[in-house]
Design a protein around this motif. Structure first.
Motif, PDB file in Angstrom:
ATOM      1  N   UNK A 164       0.823  -1.209   0.000  1.00 58.49           N
ATOM      2  CA  UNK A 164       0.000   0.000   0.000  1.00 58.49           C
ATOM      3  C   UNK A 164       0.860   1.263   0.000  1.00 58.49           C
ATOM      4  N   UNK A 165       1.785   1.461   0.963  1.00 60.20           N
ATOM      5  CA  UNK A 165       2.644   2.647   0.860  1.00 60.20           C
ATOM      6  C   UNK A 165       3.598   2.581  -0.327  1.00 60.20           C
ATOM      7  N   UNK A 166       3.931   1.379  -0.790  1.00 55.93           N
ATOM      8  CA  UNK A 166       4.843   1.258  -1.924  1.00 55.93           C
ATOM      9  C   UNK A 166       4.227   1.804  -3.210  1.00 55.93           C
ATOM     10  N   UNK A 358      11.412  -6.759  -1.520  1.00 53.54           N
ATOM     11  CA  UNK A 358      12.609  -6.917  -0.694  1.00 53.54           C
ATOM     12  C   UNK A 358      12.424  -6.303   0.691  1.00 53.54           C
ATOM     13  N   UNK A 359      11.180  -6.306   1.179  1.00 53.93           N
ATOM     14  CA  UNK A 359      10.918  -5.887   2.550  1.00 53.93           C
ATOM     15  C   UNK A 359      10.934  -4.404   2.806  1.00 53.93           C
ATOM     16  N   UNK A 360      10.926  -3.562   1.751  1.00 53.48           N
ATOM     17  CA  UNK A 360      10.901  -2.117   1.964  1.00 53.48           C
ATOM     18  C   UNK A 360      10.178  -1.461   0.793  1.00 53.48           C
ATOM     19  N   UNK A 361       9.727  -0.203   0.973  1.00 50.19           N
ATOM     20  CA  UNK A 361       8.922   0.442  -0.066  1.00 50.19           C
ATOM     21  C   UNK A 361       9.727   1.179  -1.132  1.00 50.19           C
ATOM     22  N   UNK A 362      11.026   0.937  -1.225  1.00 50.23           N
ATOM     23  CA  UNK A 362      11.857   1.615  -2.214  1.00 50.23           C
ATOM     24  C   UNK A 362      12.011   0.725  -3.444  1.00 50.23           C
ATOM     25  N   UNK A 363      11.485   1.118  -4.603  1.00 45.60           N
ATOM     26  CA  UNK A 363      11.542   0.246  -5.779  1.00 45.60           C
ATOM     27  C   UNK A 363      12.934   0.116  -6.383  1.00 45.60           C
ATOM     28  N   UNK A 388       3.574  -4.757 -10.357  1.00 49.08           N
ATOM     29  CA  UNK A 388       3.113  -4.359  -9.026  1.00 49.08           C
ATOM     30  C   UNK A 388       3.572  -5.427  -8.048  1.00 49.08           C
ATOM     31  N   UNK A 389       3.514  -5.106  -6.783  1.00 47.62           N
ATOM     32  CA  UNK A 389       3.942  -6.046  -5.759  1.00 47.62           C
ATOM     33  C   UNK A 389       3.153  -7.346  -5.892  1.00 47.62           C
ATOM     34  N   UNK A 589       3.981  -3.450   6.549  1.00 43.69           N
ATOM     35  CA  UNK A 589       4.821  -2.264   6.683  1.00 43.69           C
ATOM     36  C   UNK A 589       5.051  -1.942   8.154  1.00 43.69           C
ATOM     37  N   UNK A 590       6.281  -1.595   8.505  1.00 45.91           N
ATOM     38  CA  UNK A 590       6.562  -1.123   9.858  1.00 45.91           C
ATOM     39  C   UNK A 590       6.700   0.398   9.836  1.00 45.91           C
ATOM     40  N   UNK A 591       6.995   0.994  10.984  1.00 42.17           N
ATOM     41  CA  UNK A 591       7.038   2.454  11.074  1.00 42.17           C
ATOM     42  C   UNK A 591       8.115   3.045  10.172  1.00 42.17           C
ATOM     43  N   UNK A 592       9.232   2.337  10.021  1.00 42.71           N
ATOM     44  CA  UNK A 592      10.294   2.839   9.149  1.00 42.71           C
ATOM     45  C   UNK A 592       9.850   2.834   7.689  1.00 42.71           C
ATOM     46  N   UNK A 593       9.116   1.789   7.290  1.00 45.67           N
ATOM     47  CA  UNK A 593       8.607   1.725   5.919  1.00 45.67           C
ATOM     48  C   UNK A 593       7.645   2.880   5.648  1.00 45.67           C
ATOM     49  N   UNK A 594       6.748   3.126   6.595  1.00 45.87           N
ATOM     50  CA  UNK A 594       5.767   4.192   6.419  1.00 45.87           C
ATOM     51  C   UNK A 594       6.443   5.558   6.368  1.00 45.87           C
ATOM     52  N   UNK A 595       7.463   5.747   7.210  1.00 43.51           N
ATOM     53  CA  UNK A 595       8.174   7.023   7.220  1.00 43.51           C
ATOM     54  C   UNK A 595       8.900   7.252   5.899  1.00 43.51           C
ATOM     55  N   UNK A 596       9.503   6.185   5.358  1.00 46.79           N
ATOM     56  CA  UNK A 596      10.221   6.309   4.089  1.00 46.79           C
ATOM     57  C   UNK A 596       9.268   6.631   2.945  1.00 46.79           C
ATOM     58  N   UNK A 597       8.114   5.951   2.920  1.00 43.57           N
ATOM     59  CA  UNK A 597       7.142   6.196   1.853  1.00 43.57           C
ATOM     60  C   UNK A 597       6.544   7.593   1.955  1.00 43.57           C
TER      61      UNK A 597
END
Length: 625
Positions: A164-166, A358-363, A388-389, A589-597
């Motif tokens: 979703x954030x990705x 790969x476990x994070x929202x950065x493509x 898409x994911x 998604x964890x808090x770090x993923x949401x913050x990055x997105x």
């Protein structure tokens, strides 16, 4: 004479989304009062609330305490507004503070008309002239409020999934429709998504509510349980349009039409899939179907110029239905597999590959799992167009389904399972396509495809072409102003139906002759300036979108022989059976993923849509589900 409480003066200035700016501008208008105009009649009372006193008791109490049930409450500002616009028709909601509502007295005093009876709250919605509001306010024991437009406080859709954030879909749910607009994307009417699959479990109310507006069983195979015996279709529908807390899909307000073509093993007759396309074509206007998702593929490698399933989905495309198809899970670990099966091999439709986040929202570090098919079709078209994911996705599933039983170790909570496959990347794109059409209802499938391709996020770590132009960007594709047509070169080969139908057909002979004579025949698709600096240029898609290198004459000039396919008239679900359960940290998604997105520059709303004006909102009980 009425007693006044919380009184006010007629000259007071008020400002709110309901009443406007509060000045005496005669031209002011709003949804409650209509067009403004100075009143000729001055109302005696300008109070916000009128209290109707009751008679003194026999005990001679000279200061009786008013009975709260006999007090009449009028929402702040209504009487002053009525004073300024006495001749306008207004719309109010009237309820009783206790006892029966005196409807006959209300109508006699106001000369109004009942618009609707509101039995749930023992009230009525009433239309009346503004100069009658004071008479209504003199009736004891009422509550009078404006029947004003309700705006949601913002969607309450939530998802804890990483995809979703990705994609930025969470930003899109509350994206304003225009600068300073109080309406958001979630206020729009999203089109219906047809899910051609194994059925949808309508008992999963948390996910779908009552939005599965039609379920049609079209399978001719005997081993098919009612609802969704396989479980695949329910999962796909949840990713496209689910609404459950923590598991919302890409277009959670879209209605769903379920077309069951698979048995409980995940197998379908290709003729049943074609029958589903025919049903969609016949009923698309009735159910507002503008998107169709096919997370399946045929079992025989073919040319789109002859394959009957390709012809069927083209009929949908040419009639205004955006077709989204999974690329397939028959990829190879050592190179491109090609995209060889209908309907994903059709050059018109949107074919979707699966990305591993790969476990994070950065493509930038995303790649294609080895099983996600990519490469050229038998006719030389590069597929997929976008990705898409699709790995370690979590979605709803009937616990009694065969897929839940076979993948018991993948169950993450009751009614939810983790699965991987291009099957589950496709409905993300189908949901985003529905969101594009909600904001741009006049767009056709070519424009939807162009918006998705032109705004795709580059994936530099992936093998070139394995994820098409890149991963879909919900924010940029839905808010795009212009959308180029990636099928422009193909459109020149559309012709009138020789059978007399009103839907054009693709002239395969003319295209084949042209393509053989001119290898740059498709250059016109990529000459449109609307592509701009999109991801198209980053991977030189114009140079690889079509190639005659992989174009075997046996497929381009002649149909596949019946002997080769007569035994194999079947299609299969597109679930990556070989991909085992992954750690759910790759799913959520964890808090770090949401913050990055949140700060990713590729996922930001256009600057003029970032800060909507503060407006009146509804209570939580009337906000979007």
């Amino acid at each position: 004479m009425a007693m006044l409480r919380n009184g006010g003066t007629r000259g007071q200035s008020r400002s709110s989304a309901l009443w406007g700016t509060g000045n005496n501008d005669d031209s002011r208008s709003n949804a409650l009062w209509g067009k403004g105009g100075r009143g000729l009649v001055t109302l005696m009372a300008t109070a916000l609330v009128l209290v109707i006193p009751f008679a003194a008791s026999a005990g001679g109490n000279n200061n009786p305490k008013p009975d709260p049930q006999l007090e009449t409450y009028v929402s702040p500002g209504m009487l002053a507004k009525a004073d300024n616009h006495p001749n306008q028709t207004i719309h109010v909601i009237v309820t009783s503070n206790g006892g029966d509502l005196p409807k006959s007295q209300i109508l006699e005093k106001t000369l109004g008309s009942v618009d609707r009876k509101l039995g749930l709250i023992d009230g009525i919605s009433l239309d009346l002239r503004a100069n009658r509001l004071a008479q209504l306010a003199k009736i004891p024991g009422l509550t009078i409020t404006p029947d004003a437009p309700a705006h949601p406080t913002g969607s309450t859709f939530t998802s804890k999934q990483l995809w979703v954030p990705n994609t930025g879909i969470d930003k899109l749910w509350n994206a304003p429709l225009a600068p300073n607009s109080s309406k958001t994307q979630s206020d729009l009417t999203a089109p219906t998504i047809a899910v051609v699959d194994s059925g949808v479990d309508t008992s999963k109310v948390a996910d779908f509510g009552g939005r599965v507006i039609q379920s049609v069983n079209l399978t001719t195979l005997p081993n098919n349980s009612p609802g969704d015996g396989r479980g695949h279709g329910t999962f796909v529908a949840g990713i496209a349009a689910g609404q459950a807390a923590g598991y919302a899909g890409a277009s959670p307000k879209s209605n769903i039409v379920s077309l069951d073509v698979m048995d409980d093993t995940g197998t379908a007759r290709t003729s049943d899939v074609i029958a589903a396309a025919q049903w969609i074509l016949a009923n698309k206007d009735k159910y507002n179907i503008k998107v169709a998702n096919f997370s399946l593929h045929a079992s025989n490698s073919s040319s789109f110029t002859h394959d009957p399933l390709d012809k069927a989905v083209e009929k949908l495309w040419f009639s205004g239905v955006t077709v989204v198809a999974a690329a397939g899970n028959y990829g190879l670990a050592n190179g491109p597999s090609g995209v060889l099966y209908a309907p994903g091999n059709d050059p018109f439709v949107i074919t979707v590959g699966a990305a591993d986040m790969d476990g994070n929202p950065n493509p930038k570090d995303d790649t294609a799992p080895f099983w996600s098919a990519y490469g050229y079709t038998n006719d030389g078209f590069r597929k997929p167009e976008v990705a898409a994911d699709g790995r370690y996705m979590v979605g709803p599933i009937p616990m009694t389904s065969t897929l839940a039983a076979q993948k018991a170790s993948n169950i993450v909570s009751p009614g939810y399972i983790q699965l991987s496959g291009t099957s589950f990347a496709a409905p993300i794109v189908a949901g985003i396509a529905a969101q594009i059409l909600a904001r741009n209802p006049s767009w056709g499938p070519d424009q939807v495809k162009g918006a998705l391709m032109a705004t795709a996020r580059p994936t530099p770590s992936a093998v070139p072409g394995s994820l098409g132009l890149g991963e879909v960007n919900a924010v940029k594709s839905v808010t795009a102003i212009n959308a180029p047509n990636p099928n422009k070169a193909l459109d020149q080969f559309l012709a009138a139906d020789p059978a007399g139908g009103n839907i054009p057909v693709f002239n395969a002979v003319s295209w084949s002759d042209t393509a053989k004579a001119n290898v740059s025949w498709d250059a016109v698709s990529w000459a449109d300036v609307s592509w701009g600096d999109s991801a198209l240029a980053a991977v030189s898609w114009a140079d690889i979108s079509w190639s005659d290198v992989s174009w075997p004459d046996s497929l381009s000039s002649a149909d596949v022989s019946w002997a080769d396919i007569s035994w194999s008239d079947s299609s299969y679900e597109d679930a990556a059976e070989g991909d085992g359960a992954g750690d759910t940290t790759d799913s959520f998604a964890d808090s770090a993923d949401l913050a990055a997105a949140a700060v990713d520059p590729d996922l930001q709303l256009p600057a003029d849509l970032v800060a909507p004006a503060t407006t009146a909102t509804t209570s939580p009980t009337t906000s979007l589900p």
